[in-house]
Design a protein around this motif. Structure first.
Motif, PDB file in Angstrom:
ATOM      1  N   ARG A   1       0.947  -1.090   0.011  1.00 30.52           N
ATOM      2  CA  ARG A   1       0.220  -0.022  -0.081  1.00 30.52           C
ATOM      3  C   ARG A   1       0.707   1.259   0.066  1.00 30.52           C
ATOM      4  NH1 ARG A   1      -5.294  -1.065   4.050  1.00 30.52           N
ATOM      5  NH2 ARG A   1      -5.826  -3.230   2.908  1.00 30.52           N
ATOM      6  N   ALA A   2       1.908   1.149   0.505  1.00 31.96           N
ATOM      7  CA  ALA A   2       2.927   2.495   0.726  1.00 31.96           C
ATOM      8  C   ALA A   2       4.097   2.349  -0.653  1.00 31.96           C
ATOM      9  CB  ALA A   2       3.969   2.203   1.876  1.00 31.96           C
ATOM     10  N   ALA A   3       3.554   1.480  -1.560  1.00 25.22           N
ATOM     11  CA  ALA A   3       4.234   1.265  -2.914  1.00 25.22           C
ATOM     12  C   ALA A   3       5.976   1.141  -2.641  1.00 25.22           C
ATOM     13  CB  ALA A   3       4.245   2.541  -3.718  1.00 25.22           C
ATOM     14  N   GLU A   4       6.151   0.426  -1.532  1.00 21.35           N
ATOM     15  CA  GLU A   4       7.599   0.406  -1.112  1.00 21.35           C
ATOM     16  C   GLU A   4       7.938  -1.114  -1.518  1.00 21.35           C
ATOM     17  OE1 GLU A   4      10.259   1.603   0.100  1.00 21.35           O
ATOM     18  OE2 GLU A   4       9.438   3.934   0.684  1.00 21.35           O
ATOM     19  N   PRO A   5       8.735  -1.434  -2.317  1.00 19.84           N
ATOM     20  CA  PRO A   5       9.304  -2.871  -2.514  1.00 19.84           C
ATOM     21  C   PRO A   5       9.990  -3.510  -1.483  1.00 19.84           C
ATOM     22  CG  PRO A   5      10.775  -1.342  -3.708  1.00 19.84           C
ATOM     23  CD  PRO A   5       9.577  -0.397  -2.970  1.00 19.84           C
ATOM     24  N   PHE A   6       9.880  -4.551  -1.193  1.00 17.17           N
ATOM     25  CA  PHE A   6      10.554  -5.686  -0.447  1.00 17.17           C
ATOM     26  C   PHE A   6      10.758  -7.078  -0.862  1.00 17.17           C
ATOM     27  CE2 PHE A   6       6.109  -6.137  -0.158  1.00 17.17           C
ATOM     28  CZ  PHE A   6       5.896  -7.396   0.141  1.00 17.17           C
ATOM     29  N   ASP A   7      11.907  -7.548  -0.266  1.00 18.82           N
ATOM     30  CA  ASP A   7      12.060  -8.779  -0.308  1.00 18.82           C
ATOM     31  C   ASP A   7      11.759  -9.699   0.971  1.00 18.82           C
ATOM     32  OD1 ASP A   7      13.420  -8.199  -2.747  1.00 18.82           O
ATOM     33  OD2 ASP A   7      14.950  -9.324  -2.480  1.00 18.82           O
ATOM     34  N   VAL A   8      11.361 -10.939   0.876  1.00 19.90           N
ATOM     35  CA  VAL A   8      10.945 -11.826   2.014  1.00 19.90           C
ATOM     36  C   VAL A   8      12.145 -13.071   2.097  1.00 19.90           C
ATOM     37  CG1 VAL A   8       9.397 -13.416   3.162  1.00 19.90           C
ATOM     38  CG2 VAL A   8       8.622 -11.257   2.086  1.00 19.90           C
ATOM     39  N   VAL A   9      12.529 -13.235   3.144  1.00 16.89           N
ATOM     40  CA  VAL A   9      13.529 -14.364   3.667  1.00 16.89           C
ATOM     41  C   VAL A   9      12.603 -15.058   4.517  1.00 16.89           C
ATOM     42  CG1 VAL A   9      15.414 -15.422   4.570  1.00 16.89           C
ATOM     43  CG2 VAL A   9      15.690 -13.371   3.054  1.00 16.89           C
ATOM     44  N   TYR A  10      12.292 -16.425   4.134  1.00 13.87           N
ATOM     45  CA  TYR A  10      11.438 -17.092   5.282  1.00 13.87           C
ATOM     46  C   TYR A  10      11.939 -18.595   5.298  1.00 13.87           C
ATOM     47  CZ  TYR A  10       9.283 -19.917   1.114  1.00 13.87           C
ATOM     48  OH  TYR A  10       8.955 -20.672   0.205  1.00 13.87           O
ATOM     49  N   TYR A  11      11.586 -19.212   6.389  1.00 13.33           N
ATOM     50  CA  TYR A  11      11.923 -20.561   6.875  1.00 13.33           C
ATOM     51  C   TYR A  11      10.771 -21.465   6.500  1.00 13.33           C
ATOM     52  CZ  TYR A  11      13.106 -24.830   9.562  1.00 13.33           C
ATOM     53  OH  TYR A  11      13.699 -25.680   9.813  1.00 13.33           O
ATOM     54  N   ARG A  12      11.433 -22.353   5.722  1.00 12.78           N
ATOM     55  CA  ARG A  12      10.589 -23.459   5.003  1.00 12.78           C
ATOM     56  C   ARG A  12      10.927 -24.731   5.860  1.00 12.78           C
ATOM     57  NH1 ARG A  12       9.820 -24.966  -1.126  1.00 12.78           N
ATOM     58  NH2 ARG A  12       8.951 -22.852  -1.444  1.00 12.78           N
ATOM     59  N   ALA A  13       9.949 -25.241   6.667  1.00 15.76           N
ATOM     60  CA  ALA A  13      10.166 -26.212   7.577  1.00 15.76           C
ATOM     61  C   ALA A  13      10.428 -27.654   6.779  1.00 15.76           C
ATOM     62  CB  ALA A  13       8.701 -26.326   8.670  1.00 15.76           C
ATOM     63  N   ALA A  14      11.006 -28.464   7.596  1.00 14.88           N
ATOM     64  CA  ALA A  14      11.245 -29.949   7.131  1.00 14.88           C
ATOM     65  C   ALA A  14       9.927 -30.626   6.916  1.00 14.88           C
ATOM     66  CB  ALA A  14      12.075 -30.478   8.339  1.00 14.88           C
ATOM     67  N   SER A  15      10.114 -31.489   5.906  1.00 11.15           N
ATOM     68  CA  SER A  15       9.004 -32.310   5.756  1.00 11.15           C
ATOM     69  C   SER A  15       9.154 -33.789   6.211  1.00 11.15           C
ATOM     70  CB  SER A  15       8.618 -32.561   4.170  1.00 11.15           C
ATOM     71  OG  SER A  15       7.870 -33.517   3.928  1.00 11.15           O
ATOM     72  N   ALA A  16       8.486 -34.146   7.377  1.00  9.80           N
ATOM     73  CA  ALA A  16       8.380 -35.679   7.728  1.00  9.80           C
ATOM     74  C   ALA A  16       8.226 -36.592   6.663  1.00  9.80           C
ATOM     75  CB  ALA A  16       7.709 -35.697   9.063  1.00  9.80           C
ATOM     76  N   LYS A  17       7.285 -36.179   5.785  1.00 10.08           N
ATOM     77  CA  LYS A  17       7.229 -37.093   4.782  1.00 10.08           C
ATOM     78  C   LYS A  17       8.237 -37.365   3.815  1.00 10.08           C
ATOM     79  CE  LYS A  17       3.699 -38.447   1.451  1.00 10.08           C
ATOM     80  NZ  LYS A  17       2.183 -38.296   0.835  1.00 10.08           N
ATOM     81  N   THR A  18       8.827 -36.552   3.218  1.00  7.21           N
ATOM     82  CA  THR A  18      10.096 -36.471   2.265  1.00  7.21           C
ATOM     83  C   THR A  18      11.375 -36.675   3.134  1.00  7.21           C
ATOM     84  OG1 THR A  18      10.133 -34.011   2.200  1.00  7.21           O
ATOM     85  CG2 THR A  18       8.680 -35.316   0.739  1.00  7.21           C
ATOM     86  N   ARG A  19      11.536 -36.368   4.271  1.00 11.23           N
ATOM     87  CA  ARG A  19      12.671 -36.447   5.296  1.00 11.23           C
ATOM     88  C   ARG A  19      13.645 -35.387   4.658  1.00 11.23           C
ATOM     89  NH1 ARG A  19      11.339 -39.472   9.304  1.00 11.23           N
ATOM     90  NH2 ARG A  19      10.343 -41.385   8.427  1.00 11.23           N
ATOM     91  N   SER A  20      12.863 -34.126   4.151  1.00  4.24           N
ATOM     92  CA  SER A  20      13.773 -32.972   3.958  1.00  4.24           C
ATOM     93  C   SER A  20      14.058 -32.174   5.174  1.00  4.24           C
ATOM     94  CB  SER A  20      13.305 -32.146   2.713  1.00  4.24           C
ATOM     95  OG  SER A  20      11.843 -31.661   3.331  1.00  4.24           O
ATOM     96  N   HIS A  21      15.228 -31.476   5.162  1.00  2.00           N
ATOM     97  CA  HIS A  21      15.633 -30.614   6.218  1.00  2.00           C
ATOM     98  C   HIS A  21      15.143 -29.176   5.764  1.00  2.00           C
ATOM     99  CE1 HIS A  21      18.029 -33.641   8.025  1.00  2.00           C
ATOM    100  NE2 HIS A  21      18.467 -33.814   6.905  1.00  2.00           N
ATOM    101  N   GLY A  22      14.822 -28.472   6.853  1.00  2.00           N
ATOM    102  CA  GLY A  22      14.235 -27.089   6.761  1.00  2.00           C
ATOM    103  C   GLY A  22      15.367 -26.353   6.542  1.00  2.00           C
ATOM    104  N   ARG A  23      15.134 -25.155   5.881  1.00  2.45           N
ATOM    105  CA  ARG A  23      16.300 -24.153   5.234  1.00  2.45           C
ATOM    106  C   ARG A  23      15.509 -22.891   5.120  1.00  2.45           C
ATOM    107  NH1 ARG A  23      19.579 -25.702   1.929  1.00  2.45           N
ATOM    108  NH2 ARG A  23      18.849 -28.183   1.551  1.00  2.45           N
ATOM    109  N   PHE A  24      16.043 -21.687   4.865  1.00  2.00           N
ATOM    110  CA  PHE A  24      15.545 -20.331   4.595  1.00  2.00           C
ATOM    111  C   PHE A  24      15.490 -20.469   3.118  1.00  2.00           C
ATOM    112  CE2 PHE A  24      16.532 -19.512   9.120  1.00  2.00           C
ATOM    113  CZ  PHE A  24      15.383 -18.463   9.308  1.00  2.00           C
ATOM    114  N   TRP A  25      14.403 -19.715   2.693  1.00  2.00           N
ATOM    115  CA  TRP A  25      14.512 -19.405   1.257  1.00  2.00           C
ATOM    116  C   TRP A  25      14.110 -18.084   1.104  1.00  2.00           C
ATOM    117  CZ3 TRP A  25      12.055 -22.605  -3.113  1.00  2.00           C
ATOM    118  CH2 TRP A  25      12.476 -24.099  -2.950  1.00  2.00           C
ATOM    119  N   HIS A  26      14.479 -17.409  -0.024  1.00  2.00           N
ATOM    120  CA  HIS A  26      14.460 -15.926  -0.544  1.00  2.00           C
ATOM    121  C   HIS A  26      13.510 -15.736  -1.569  1.00  2.00           C
ATOM    122  CE1 HIS A  26      16.855 -12.275  -2.693  1.00  2.00           C
ATOM    123  NE2 HIS A  26      15.623 -12.143  -2.039  1.00  2.00           N
ATOM    124  N   ALA A  27      12.348 -14.858  -1.333  1.00  2.00           N
ATOM    125  CA  ALA A  27      11.438 -14.622  -2.061  1.00  2.00           C
ATOM    126  C   ALA A  27      11.659 -12.920  -2.659  1.00  2.00           C
ATOM    127  CB  ALA A  27      10.086 -14.670  -1.689  1.00  2.00           C
TER     128      ALA A  27
END
Length: 318
Positions: free
Chosen positions: A145-171
């Protein structure tokens, strides 16, 4: 002279405003940030406002028939929900809560307009790193709403089903999101060019399905998260450098939440020099105040909306 609220001296606001103008403050938002401007006796209305941690926990406890006496314990209630109903069902219900169309608060708007305000005051914008433990996107909506661009860095949790490990992602603000696979070598964050919002406990995607969300919310989630999320090896080196060299301003963050304190303690251990930090909270427990004060965090007992308004006045009264 501008007076502080609830007995907070003007010197405090001057100190924080000066640090904001330097770009050396990292705001840290907890679930209480969404309660800014809400009356103390006003109850959460699903679909219209966003809940506190206790409100969300009690809602889920009722939804899943939680049998324990600690219905306000969100980690415990979420763990029960995952066990008896499955993670997919919990994600569906959380997605419904966190993608409700809620209005940004005074606090969200203050942070979103800060780059342009600082540009007016000092002649150049100061882009912040903002840390939040919240899953919703109300802060991002305020920036749009303020017309201010931004990036998001977020944590994607581990998946018990796929045995993947959690890590941060950059959007990025524009472009495809990507995993941060080598944090110590990752150099694609636009620090100094636009705001970076760090969502340390995951997020709910308004534009996607519930299965694409990510939540660090149950007991197992936190165990896995804290076992692997050492900031010095988990976050991009450039982002870690900002956290280490900044003051923290805790806004709506529960002082009794222990999980984030583990990470903050690791950050604090990486500092070459001590830096004051501040926590804005209501009805502060003396024990919590003493424990946080021992870590260099000054706890100020005052309403969040009044604090933001007074800080805004001091920022303008350079």
């Amino acid at each position: 002279m501008i007076e502080g609220v609830t007995g907070i001296p003007p010197t405090h606001y001057n100190d924080v405003a000066r640090a904001l103008r330097r770009g050396s403050v990292v705001p840290l938002l907890g679930a209480g940030a969404n309660l800014c401007e809400r009356a103390r006796d006003e109850k959460w209305q699903k679909g219209r406002t966003l809940p506190s941690g206790a409100e969300l926990s009690e809602y889920l406890a009722g939804l899943y028939g939680y049998p324990g006496a600690d219905a306000a314990n969100l980690q415990r209630v979420s763990q029960y929900a995952q066990v008896v109903r499955g993670e997919a069902t919990l994600y569906d219900d959380l997605h419904e809560v966190f993608t409700a169309k809620c209005e940004p608060t005074l606090l969200h708007t203050f942070l979103a307009t800060l780059p342009s305000r600082l540009a007016e005051i000092s002649g150049e914008p100061r882009y912040q790193v903002i840390v939040t433990t919240n899953y919703d996107d109300v802060l991002e909506e305020a920036f749009l709403r303020a017309a201010e661009p931004f990036d998001v860095v977020y944590y994607r949790a581990a998946s018990a089903k796929t045995r993947s490990h959690g890590r941060f992602w950059h959007a990025p603000f524009e472009g495809e999101e990507r995993p941060i696979e080598r944090p110590t070598r990752y150099d694609l964050l636009p620090l100094g060019e636009r705001t970076v919002i760090l969502k340390v406990h995951g997020l709910a995607w308004r534009s996607k399905r519930a299965k694409d969300d990510s939540y660090v919310i149950s007991e197992d989630d936190y165990i896995e998260y804290l076992a692997s999320a050492a900031p010095s090896t988990f976050l991009p080196k450039s982002l870690m450098a900002v956290l280490v060299d900044s003051h923290f301003l805790f806004l709506g963050y529960s002082l009794q939440d222990w999980n984030l304190r583990v990470i903050l303690q690791q950050i604090d251990a990486s500092r070459d020099r001590d830096r004051d930090s501040w926590a804005i909270h209501r009805d502060v427990d003396p024990i919590d105040s003493a424990l946080w004060g021992d870590r260099g965090v000054h706890v100020l007992d005052t309403p969040l909306d009044g604090y933001v308004r007074t800080l805004d006045e001091h920022l303008a009264a350079r």
